[in-house]
Structure formats: structure tokens, C-alpha cells
Scaffold this motif. Structure first.
Motif, PDB file in Angstrom:
ATOM      1  N   UNK A 112       0.260  -1.288  -0.237  1.00 35.74           N
ATOM      2  CA  UNK A 112       0.619   0.162  -0.084  1.00 35.74           C
ATOM      3  C   UNK A 112       1.403   1.092  -0.360  1.00 35.74           C
ATOM      4  N   UNK A 113       2.109   1.451   0.319  1.00 33.22           N
ATOM      5  CA  UNK A 113       3.208   2.479   0.413  1.00 33.22           C
ATOM      6  C   UNK A 113       3.511   2.250  -0.682  1.00 33.22           C
ATOM      7  N   UNK A 114       3.006   3.030  -2.022  1.00 31.31           N
ATOM      8  CA  UNK A 114       4.364   2.436  -3.288  1.00 31.31           C
ATOM      9  C   UNK A 114       5.770   3.169  -3.275  1.00 31.31           C
ATOM     10  N   UNK A 115       6.579   4.144  -2.121  1.00 28.73           N
ATOM     11  CA  UNK A 115       7.411   4.167  -2.438  1.00 28.73           C
ATOM     12  C   UNK A 115       8.753   3.183  -1.660  1.00 28.73           C
TER      13      UNK A 115
ATOM     14  N   UNK B 132       1.947  13.226  11.689  1.00 30.42           N
ATOM     15  CA  UNK B 132       1.640  12.190  10.821  1.00 30.42           C
ATOM     16  C   UNK B 132       2.058  11.875  10.244  1.00 30.42           C
ATOM     17  N   UNK B 133       3.774  11.862  10.776  1.00 26.22           N
ATOM     18  CA  UNK B 133       4.485  10.694   9.770  1.00 26.22           C
ATOM     19  C   UNK B 133       4.941   9.696  10.709  1.00 26.22           C
ATOM     20  N   UNK B 135       5.591   8.993  14.266  1.00 27.27           N
ATOM     21  CA  UNK B 135       6.266   9.060  15.544  1.00 27.27           C
ATOM     22  C   UNK B 135       5.625   9.716  16.698  1.00 27.27           C
ATOM     23  N   UNK B 248      -1.894  22.219   4.735  1.00 23.56           N
ATOM     24  CA  UNK B 248      -0.998  20.975   3.763  1.00 23.56           C
ATOM     25  C   UNK B 248      -2.097  20.178   3.189  1.00 23.56           C
ATOM     26  N   UNK B 251      -1.714  21.903   0.057  1.00 29.54           N
ATOM     27  CA  UNK B 251      -0.446  21.399  -0.924  1.00 29.54           C
ATOM     28  C   UNK B 251      -0.902  19.906  -1.460  1.00 29.54           C
ATOM     29  N   UNK B 252      -1.371  19.103  -0.294  1.00 29.91           N
ATOM     30  CA  UNK B 252      -1.320  17.573  -0.755  1.00 29.91           C
ATOM     31  C   UNK B 252      -3.094  17.456  -0.223  1.00 29.91           C
ATOM     32  N   UNK B 256      -4.325  15.440   3.203  1.00 26.68           N
ATOM     33  CA  UNK B 256      -4.096  15.828   4.519  1.00 26.68           C
ATOM     34  C   UNK B 256      -5.251  16.100   4.532  1.00 26.68           C
ATOM     35  N   UNK B 267      -5.589   4.800   6.141  1.00 26.66           N
ATOM     36  CA  UNK B 267      -3.847   4.834   6.471  1.00 26.66           C
ATOM     37  C   UNK B 267      -3.818   6.358   5.384  1.00 26.66           C
ATOM     38  N   UNK B 269      -0.323   7.250   2.531  1.00 25.13           N
ATOM     39  CA  UNK B 269       0.472   6.335   0.849  1.00 25.13           C
ATOM     40  C   UNK B 269       1.671   6.697   2.000  1.00 25.13           C
ATOM     41  N   UNK B 270       2.116   7.057   2.761  1.00 29.16           N
ATOM     42  CA  UNK B 270       3.774   7.015   3.377  1.00 29.16           C
ATOM     43  C   UNK B 270       4.149   6.671   4.652  1.00 29.16           C
ATOM     44  N   UNK B 271       2.885   7.248   5.763  1.00 33.37           N
ATOM     45  CA  UNK B 271       2.819   6.210   6.571  1.00 33.37           C
ATOM     46  C   UNK B 271       2.088   5.199   7.303  1.00 33.37           C
ATOM     47  N   UNK B 272       2.446   3.853   7.811  1.00 32.14           N
ATOM     48  CA  UNK B 272       0.707   3.501   8.563  1.00 32.14           C
ATOM     49  C   UNK B 272       0.166   4.490   9.117  1.00 32.14           C
ATOM     50  N   UNK B 277       5.973   5.392  16.332  1.00 33.44           N
ATOM     51  CA  UNK B 277       6.887   5.348  17.311  1.00 33.44           C
ATOM     52  C   UNK B 277       6.636   6.587  18.007  1.00 33.44           C
TER      53      UNK B 277
END
Lengths: 211, 310
Positions: A112-115, B132-133, B135, B248, B251-252, B256, B267, B269-272, B277
């Protein structure tokens, strides 16, 4: 052309340079100098070096031709294998330190995460290259087939840069630098191919087919 | 230098201030006068007040992250996109004099000087912060509920949203030249979210004045939303009737949403968003709905599909 002793010294120095970043990360992690998020710092740092070394490996052929230093070829395997080792450590850092063997989460990321999808693909492409980076394997495959297989380094490098592009949130300046370097390295190869075709055409008056 | 400003045309102090606060102010002004006589900087007397701010019952019992982590790993894109850029460059930001203009659909618009804001009764709120990243940290903020400030300006009947505008100064902010986001940084909340008792205006952390890289001199803290919703170094608060265009989200927009409530089921697209953490911990921990503040805030979103309004 350096003497065998000089070449040995050059290779030893290059090996030391290749190992240095990994040692630095190990030391920095040990002494708590990686900031608030050491897992992220190590994972990204190892990935950075895998990409840099992969691009350095692709620098050998153009440099060898421009400088007319054929012996540079003797350094390429070390760079390529080191690039793979950093990619392996990068993946290990992700699987162990980042996800701690949470296979469901890892599978979810790859799907699910393209990167992460393209990062994983990059690694898959590098495996056969590392596995065939011995004299015995070159003999077994034969020079031509070996060379053909090792052209996988090009898509691997493209996917590695894409992996970086899709990883960043907004600030694409750093991946752009790598993309520009890769474009140059691939561009010069395309240029040579065009030239070689042109040369073949002129040498036989355009009547013979390219090899 | 402490200057107690009374805006021309504004209400008399006695109209807007309860007795206890008024008394405290008198005492503080006396203290400030004394410290001015002694040649102490304003930070010296306010720091003393910060250290004695009582801990709010809304605080978590979890152990806060170290000051080193909280002040060394920051997202504050005005100063650069690397986590270590804000600690390197944010010292350039001039946080005094500083004013926050509260305007728009309010009965009594007002420009608050930073010292006016420090007059609100301060409390310590130890909150979880989820970025959102993927952590998170635990941060002992010092501040006051935004609702106290909004009550002073009296939002009008057609007020629906609140817009927060951050400082913009290209001379001191090396990050704004890169065109990564639209500047100034704008965030927004629905009015009921803004009035929620958890929504904090922070002016300090760890018993001291807010470090610049954390959004000095005054920032928003909305603990049940991803960190980027909590605007830093606020200069303007506008009460409006339409949903503000936020940084944000513009921007996207697919990544966001306007709400951006912490939600492990939506979910990215970059972070679950299912796990996070906690900085300082090795493994990951599950992310809680509304960052664990569901008991207090879930009611704000009753009947809403949070997968659509993510």
C-alpha cells in the motif's frame, strides 16, 4: 596504469572509504549521536549510501572512457557489491529496527505504500547482480549473458531514485540531485549508443545492419 | 519590558476579567514592576510563573520526552524541512514585541500583546503529540485554553470556523524561500473544536518559556489531531463562517484532510497510521483513535464518516 601493488593500495583505500559510513552510523548509534529518532536516522542514512554507491558504480564506465583508465574497471565490483550491502543493511534496519519483524505491517507497507513497493523492487533487482558478482559466475554465465543481466543496474537505479522521490513529503530538492546525476549517467550511455550506431552506418555506407 | 495594553475601544478591564484573575494580574504587575526595577528581563519573572503553573487534570500520566528530544526534532518548515533545521535557525525569530490579532466574526476584535496573553491563568498540560509521519512524543506544555481567549472576543452567531495564521518573515526564516508550502502557514478548526477544553494556546514547555523551534512565543496545541494542525508562532486568529484553506490540505488534499484527526484506520500513502514510534522507545505501539482523547472529543464528530472527513 598503476602497478599491481599500487592497484592493491587503491582498492584497500576504496574499501576503507566504503566501510566508513557504516562504521560512522554504528559509532553514532552507540554513543547516542543520532538525535531523537535514531531508527529513522540509521534507516535513511544506510539508504542514502546504498543509492550513492549504486550511482558511483555507474560512474566507472564513463570515467574509464573519458580518462582512458581501463584499470578503473577493477574497482567496479567492489563499489557494486558495497552498494548491495548497504541496500541489505537498509532493508535489515527497516525489517528489524523499524518494524521489528511485524510481517503483517511489512506486507501492508509493500502493498500500500508506493515508495516502499519500489524500494522493495529495487532490492529484488539487486539480488541477482550481487549473486553473480564473482569470477566463477561470470565464467558460468558467459561474458555476454552476464553483461545483459547486469544491465538490471539501470532499472534498479531508476527505481531507487523513485523510491526516494516518493518517500519525501514535500521537499524534493535532495532526490532531484540524485535524479539529475542518474539522468546524466544514463544520458551519456544513450549518447554513446547513438554514436556507435552512426559509426556503424558510416563505416559500411548504411547498407549493413547494426550488430 | 512589560506593558499592560488596553486597546482603545475595547471593554474595560473590569468587564472581561474575573476577580481572581484580576487580583493575580495586580500581583504580577507588582512583581513585574519590581523586576523591572531590578533590571530583570521579562522572561525572568514570567519563567518563575511558568515553573509554578499548576498541572491540569487533563494531563496524561505518561512520562514526558526529554527536553533534548522535544527541542531537537521539530517540524517547522518556515525554518527548513529537516528536523534539525528549526533548532539551528529558529533562534533568529524575534518573539518580542509580539501581537496576536483576534478578528473576524467577533463582537470585540482585539490585538493581544504577548504580555496580555501571559496574563491568562497558566497551567501545565502534559499531552501526547502524534505526528502524521508516524512518530509521537509526550510534551509538558504550559498554556491556557483557547476558549478563554475566544470568550473575550465573543464570536458572533454566524461564526463556524477559526483560522490560525502563523508568523511569516522571510528575513529570519530560511525555509520560506523554497516554495514548499503556501506561506504564511494557515491552519483551521471548527469553532466547536476550537472551544473544546483540550484545545490549548501554549506559551511554554517544561516549566519555562516556549523555545523558538517549538513555536514561540505562542502556538496552538490540539492533542487529538496530527501535529501539523497545531500552528506555531501565531500572529492572527480569524473567526470565520467558511472552512479555511489550510496549508497541508492545499498542498496535498488527498493526503491531508481538513480534520486530520489521529485515526489508525485511515491509512496514509507514506505512513501506516496503525502504529507509531514513541520517540525514545525501540518498538512501535498501536496508535489510538483520536490519539487516546476519544472519551473527550468523539462527540464532536457524531454521525460523521471519518473515512470521508479524514
Amino acid at each position: 596504469m598503476p602497478s599491481p601493488a599500487q592497484l592493491g593500495a587503491i582498492r584497500l583505500a576504496l574499501l576503507a572509504l566504503c566501510v566508513a559510513p557504516a562504521l560512522w552510523f554504528f559509532a553514532a548509534a552507540w554513543t547516542d549521536h543520532l538525535g531523537a529518532n535514531p531508527v529513522e536516522a540509521v534507516t535513511r542514512g544506510l539508504g542514502d549510501w546504498a543509492l550513492r554507491l549504486l550511482l558511483l558504480t555507474l560512474c566507472i564506465t564513463p570515467l574509464r572512457r573519458w580518462l582512458a583508465w581501463p584499470w578503473l574497471l577493477k574497482l567496479r565490483r567492489m563499489l557494486g557489491v558495497t552498494a548491495f550491502v548497504y541496500a541489505l543493511l537498509h532493508l535489515a534496519a527497516y525489517v528489524w529496527a523499524d518494524q521489528f519483524f511485524d510481517w503483517d505491517a511489512i506486507f501492508d507497507d509493500i502493498l500500500h505504500r508506493p515508495f516502499i513497493t519500489v524500494g522493495f523492487l529495487t532490492f529484488v533487482l539487486l539480488v541477482p547482480l550481487a549473486a553473480t558478482s564473482t569470477n566463477a559466475m561470470i565464467r558460468r554465465l558467459g561474458g555476454r549473458r552476464w553483461q545483459k543481466l547486469h544491465r538490471l543496474a539501470y532499472p534498479a537505479a531508476i527505481l531507487a531514485v523513485l523510491h526516494f522521490f516518493w518517500m519525501v513529503k514535500l521537499d524534493i530538492r535532495e532526490p532531484l540531485v540524485y535524479a539529475a546525476a542518474l539522468a546524466g549517467l544514463l544520458g551519456v550511455r544513450l549518447y554513446w549508443r547513438q554514436q556507435a550506431r552512426g559509426a556503424v552506418r558510416t563505416s559500411c555506407g548504411g547498407r549493413c545492419s547494426p550488430p | 519590558m512589560l506593558i499592560h495594553r488596553i486597546e482603545p475601544g475595547g471593554p474595560a478591564t473590569s468587564e472581561i476579567t474575573d476577580r481572581g484573575l484580576f487580583e493575580r494580574r495586580r500581583r504580577l504587575l507588582g512583581l513585574a514592576g519590581a523586576s523591572a526595577l531590578l533590571g530583570l528581563a521579562p522572561s525572568a519573572w514570567s519563567a518563575g510563573r511558568f515553573a509554578s503553573a499548576p498541572r491540569s487534570p487533563l494531563s496524561t500520566a505518561e512520562t514526558p520526552n526529554s527536553l533534548r528530544d522535544i527541542t531537537g526534532y521539530n517540524n517547522f518548515y518556515e525554518f527548513g524541512t529537516d528536523k534539525t533545521d528549526p533548532p539551528k535557525y529558529a533562534h533568529r525569530l524575534k518573539t518580542r514585541p509580539w501581537t496576536v490579532s483576534v478578528e473576524g466574526l467577533v463582537k470585540r476584535p482585539k490585538v493581544f500583546g504577548i504580555d496580555d496573553l501571559l496574563m491568562f491563568p497558566l497551567e501545565e498540560r502534559i499531552y501526547r503529540l502524534r505526528c502524521v509521519e508516524g512518530w509521537s512524543m509526550v510534551i509538558p506544555w504550559i498554556g491556557f485554553p483557547l476558549a478563554h481567549l475566544l470568550k473575550q472576543v465573543e464570536p458572533l452567531g454566524d461564526a463556524r470556523f477559526v483560522e490560525f495564521i502563523s508568523a511569516l518573515d522571510s528575513d529570519t526564516m530560511p525555509g520560506v524561500g523554497m516554495g514548499s508550502l503556501r506561506w504564511p502557514y494557515v491552519e483551521g478548526l471548527r469553532l466547536d473544536e476550537a472551544l473544546h477544553p483540550l484545545t490549548l494556546m501554549a506559551v511554554g514547555l517544561y516549566g519555562d518559556i516556549l523555545p523558538n523551534q517549538n513555536g514561540a512565543p505562542v502556538r496552538l496545541v490540539v492533542p487529538w489531531k496530527y501535529g501539523f494542525k497545531s500552528g506555531k508562532s501565531i500572529v492572527r486568529i480569524r473567526v470565520v463562517d467558511k472552512q479555511p484553506a489550510t496549508a497541508w490540505n492545499q498542498a496535498q488534499p488527498r493526503e491531508y484532510g481538513f480534520y486530520s484527526n489521529v485515526n489508525p484506520e485511515v491509512r496514509h500513502p507514506r505512513w501506516s497510521q496503525a502504529t507509531e514510534r514513541r520517540l525514545g522507545e525501540f518498538g512501535k505501539r498501536p496508535t489510538l483513535m483520536f490519539n487516546g482523547y476519544g472519551d473527550q472529543v468523539a462527540g464532536l464528530y457524531a454521525g460523521m464518516d471519518l473515512r470521508v472527513h479524514f
